[in-house]
Scaffold this motif. Structure first.
Motif, PDB file in Angstrom:
ATOM      1  N   LYS A   1      12.893   1.278 -20.006  1.00 56.52           N
ATOM      2  CA  LYS A   1      11.946   1.194 -21.119  1.00 56.52           C
ATOM      3  C   LYS A   1      12.520   2.018 -22.256  1.00 56.52           C
ATOM      4  CE  LYS A   1       7.135   1.663 -22.376  1.00 56.52           C
ATOM      5  NZ  LYS A   1       5.781   1.964 -21.905  1.00 56.52           N
ATOM      6  N   PHE A   2      12.894   1.347 -23.335  1.00 55.19           N
ATOM      7  CA  PHE A   2      13.507   2.014 -24.487  1.00 55.19           C
ATOM      8  C   PHE A   2      12.443   2.448 -25.483  1.00 55.19           C
ATOM      9  CE2 PHE A   2      17.152  -0.562 -23.013  1.00 55.19           C
ATOM     10  CZ  PHE A   2      18.099   0.441 -22.919  1.00 55.19           C
ATOM     11  N   ASN A   3      12.648   3.625 -26.099  1.00 54.49           N
ATOM     12  CA  ASN A   3      11.714   4.081 -27.118  1.00 54.49           C
ATOM     13  C   ASN A   3      12.304   3.954 -28.528  1.00 54.49           C
ATOM     14  OD1 ASN A   3      13.437   6.326 -27.163  1.00 54.49           O
ATOM     15  ND2 ASN A   3      12.124   7.489 -25.795  1.00 54.49           N
ATOM     16  N   LYS A   4      13.364   3.165 -28.647  1.00 55.48           N
ATOM     17  CA  LYS A   4      13.938   2.786 -29.934  1.00 55.48           C
ATOM     18  C   LYS A   4      14.726   1.499 -29.715  1.00 55.48           C
ATOM     19  CE  LYS A   4      18.183   4.389 -31.069  1.00 55.48           C
ATOM     20  NZ  LYS A   4      19.149   5.186 -31.741  1.00 55.48           N
ATOM     21  N   PRO A   5      14.971   0.724 -30.762  1.00 53.18           N
ATOM     22  CA  PRO A   5      15.765  -0.497 -30.574  1.00 53.18           C
ATOM     23  C   PRO A   5      17.185  -0.156 -30.119  1.00 53.18           C
ATOM     24  CG  PRO A   5      14.633  -0.525 -32.690  1.00 53.18           C
ATOM     25  CD  PRO A   5      14.487   0.861 -32.130  1.00 53.18           C
ATOM     26  N   VAL A   6      17.677  -0.897 -29.134  1.00 50.49           N
ATOM     27  CA  VAL A   6      19.021  -0.668 -28.585  1.00 50.49           C
ATOM     28  C   VAL A   6      19.724  -2.014 -28.471  1.00 50.49           C
ATOM     29  CG1 VAL A   6      20.325   0.190 -26.602  1.00 50.49           C
ATOM     30  CG2 VAL A   6      18.250   1.365 -27.314  1.00 50.49           C
ATOM     31  N   LYS A   7      20.984  -2.063 -28.919  1.00 49.70           N
ATOM     32  CA  LYS A   7      21.754  -3.311 -28.918  1.00 49.70           C
ATOM     33  C   LYS A   7      22.734  -3.358 -27.751  1.00 49.70           C
ATOM     34  CE  LYS A   7      21.947  -3.594 -33.947  1.00 49.70           C
ATOM     35  NZ  LYS A   7      22.808  -3.565 -35.123  1.00 49.70           N
ATOM     36  N   VAL A   8      23.091  -4.581 -27.358  1.00 53.23           N
ATOM     37  CA  VAL A   8      24.192  -4.773 -26.419  1.00 53.23           C
ATOM     38  C   VAL A   8      25.435  -4.165 -27.078  1.00 53.23           C
ATOM     39  CG1 VAL A   8      25.708  -6.494 -25.375  1.00 53.23           C
ATOM     40  CG2 VAL A   8      23.240  -6.827 -25.327  1.00 53.23           C
ATOM     41  N   GLY A   9      26.251  -3.464 -26.304  1.00 47.81           N
ATOM     42  CA  GLY A   9      27.446  -2.808 -26.848  1.00 47.81           C
ATOM     43  C   GLY A   9      27.241  -1.326 -27.095  1.00 47.81           C
ATOM     44  N   THR A  10      25.997  -0.844 -26.981  1.00 44.70           N
ATOM     45  CA  THR A  10      25.693   0.575 -27.172  1.00 44.70           C
ATOM     46  C   THR A  10      26.212   1.372 -25.984  1.00 44.70           C
ATOM     47  OG1 THR A  10      23.689   0.037 -28.421  1.00 44.70           O
ATOM     48  CG2 THR A  10      23.821   2.252 -27.503  1.00 44.70           C
ATOM     49  N   ASP A  11      26.862   2.499 -26.262  1.00 43.10           N
ATOM     50  CA  ASP A  11      27.296   3.414 -25.201  1.00 43.10           C
ATOM     51  C   ASP A  11      26.114   4.295 -24.822  1.00 43.10           C
ATOM     52  OD1 ASP A  11      29.956   2.546 -25.095  1.00 43.10           O
ATOM     53  OD2 ASP A  11      30.540   3.871 -26.732  1.00 43.10           O
ATOM     54  N   ILE A  12      25.842   4.352 -23.516  1.00 41.31           N
ATOM     55  CA  ILE A  12      24.729   5.167 -23.028  1.00 41.31           C
ATOM     56  C   ILE A  12      25.203   6.124 -21.947  1.00 41.31           C
ATOM     57  CG2 ILE A  12      22.938   3.463 -23.567  1.00 41.31           C
ATOM     58  CD1 ILE A  12      22.957   2.733 -20.516  1.00 41.31           C
ATOM     59  N   VAL A  13      24.416   7.161 -21.718  1.00 39.39           N
ATOM     60  CA  VAL A  13      24.601   8.072 -20.591  1.00 39.39           C
ATOM     61  C   VAL A  13      23.294   8.052 -19.815  1.00 39.39           C
ATOM     62  CG1 VAL A  13      24.947  10.464 -19.864  1.00 39.39           C
ATOM     63  CG2 VAL A  13      26.237   9.546 -21.799  1.00 39.39           C
ATOM     64  N   VAL A  14      23.392   7.819 -18.509  1.00 41.00           N
ATOM     65  CA  VAL A  14      22.215   7.872 -17.644  1.00 41.00           C
ATOM     66  C   VAL A  14      22.274   9.215 -16.922  1.00 41.00           C
ATOM     67  CG1 VAL A  14      20.956   6.774 -15.772  1.00 41.00           C
ATOM     68  CG2 VAL A  14      22.278   5.370 -17.359  1.00 41.00           C
ATOM     69  N   ARG A  15      21.185   9.959 -17.002  1.00 42.80           N
ATOM     70  CA  ARG A  15      21.184  11.302 -16.430  1.00 42.80           C
ATOM     71  C   ARG A  15      19.878  11.550 -15.674  1.00 42.80           C
ATOM     72  NH1 ARG A  15      22.234  15.630 -20.770  1.00 42.80           N
ATOM     73  NH2 ARG A  15      24.391  15.074 -20.456  1.00 42.80           N
ATOM     74  N   GLY A  16      20.016  12.092 -14.478  1.00 46.52           N
ATOM     75  CA  GLY A  16      18.859  12.454 -13.666  1.00 46.52           C
ATOM     76  C   GLY A  16      19.243  13.577 -12.725  1.00 46.52           C
ATOM     77  N   ALA A  17      18.404  13.832 -11.735  1.00 45.76           N
ATOM     78  CA  ALA A  17      18.642  14.931 -10.794  1.00 45.76           C
ATOM     79  C   ALA A  17      19.973  14.765 -10.061  1.00 45.76           C
ATOM     80  CB  ALA A  17      17.496  15.027  -9.796  1.00 45.76           C
ATOM     81  N   THR A  18      20.302  13.533  -9.645  1.00 43.26           N
ATOM     82  CA  THR A  18      21.547  13.295  -8.910  1.00 43.26           C
ATOM     83  C   THR A  18      22.412  12.234  -9.598  1.00 43.26           C
ATOM     84  OG1 THR A  18      20.458  11.633  -7.530  1.00 43.26           O
ATOM     85  CG2 THR A  18      20.493  13.891  -6.693  1.00 43.26           C
ATOM     86  N   THR A  19      22.096  11.925 -10.844  1.00 44.19           N
ATOM     87  CA  THR A  19      22.772  10.849 -11.568  1.00 44.19           C
ATOM     88  C   THR A  19      23.360  11.388 -12.857  1.00 44.19           C
ATOM     89  OG1 THR A  19      20.957   9.416 -10.822  1.00 44.19           O
ATOM     90  CG2 THR A  19      22.437   8.507 -12.481  1.00 44.19           C
ATOM     91  N   GLU A  20      24.601  11.009 -13.167  1.00 43.42           N
ATOM     92  CA  GLU A  20      25.150  11.251 -14.502  1.00 43.42           C
ATOM     93  C   GLU A  20      26.412  10.427 -14.662  1.00 43.42           C
ATOM     94  OE1 GLU A  20      26.383  14.567 -17.785  1.00 43.42           O
ATOM     95  OE2 GLU A  20      25.094  15.126 -16.130  1.00 43.42           O
ATOM     96  N   PHE A  21      26.335   9.431 -15.535  1.00 45.95           N
ATOM     97  CA  PHE A  21      27.505   8.627 -15.858  1.00 45.95           C
ATOM     98  C   PHE A  21      27.303   7.959 -17.201  1.00 45.95           C
ATOM     99  CE2 PHE A  21      24.661   5.782 -13.632  1.00 45.95           C
ATOM    100  CZ  PHE A  21      24.750   4.590 -14.340  1.00 45.95           C
ATOM    101  N   LYS A  22      28.434   7.542 -17.755  1.00 46.64           N
ATOM    102  CA  LYS A  22      28.437   6.891 -19.070  1.00 46.64           C
ATOM    103  C   LYS A  22      28.862   5.441 -18.889  1.00 46.64           C
ATOM    104  CE  LYS A  22      30.643   7.284 -23.590  1.00 46.64           C
ATOM    105  NZ  LYS A  22      31.584   8.040 -24.416  1.00 46.64           N
TER     106      LYS A  22
END
Length: 85
Positions: free
Chosen positions: A25-46
Motif C-alpha cells: 500500500k503506497f502513500n504516494k504515487p510510485v512508477k514502475v522503474g522506481t528503486d526501492i528498499v524494503v526494510r523490516g525486522a529481518t528484511t533489508e534489500f534494494k
C-alpha cells in the motif's frame, strides 16, 4: 543502505511466497522503474520495481492509497516498510 528520505513510501500488507509478489500500500504515487528498499525486522534489500499489478491488470503507476502487487526478489513480511532508494 543510505536512503534519500527516511520516510516510508509504503507498507507491505501481504506476501505471496510461491509467486514472490508483495502487496504494497503506497502513500504516494510510485512508477514502475522506481528503486526501492524494503526494510523490516529481518528484511533489508534494494530492488527496482519491474512490474506492478492492480486487480490482476498491469499498471505503470501505483496511485496513493492503492494496494498493488509488486514482483519482489526476496521474502518480505507484513508490516515491512518500503522506502525510495
Amino acid at each position: 543502505m543510505k536512503l534519500k528520505k527516511e520516510k516510508p513510501i509504503g507498507n507491505v500488507t501481504h506476501f505471496y511466497g510461491k509467486i514472490k509478489v508483495a502487496i504494497i500500500k503506497f502513500n504516494k504515487p510510485v512508477k514502475v522503474g522506481t528503486d526501492i528498499v524494503v526494510r523490516g525486522a529481518t528484511t533489508e534489500f534494494k530492488q527496482t520495481i519491474a512490474s506492478m499489478q492492480w486487480d490482476h491488470e498491469p499498471i505503470k503507476i501505483a496511485k496513493t492509497g492503492k494496494e498493488v502487487g509488486v514482483k519482489i526478489k526476496k521474502k518480505v513480511h507484513e508490516g515491512d516498510r518500503v522506502y525510495e532508494a
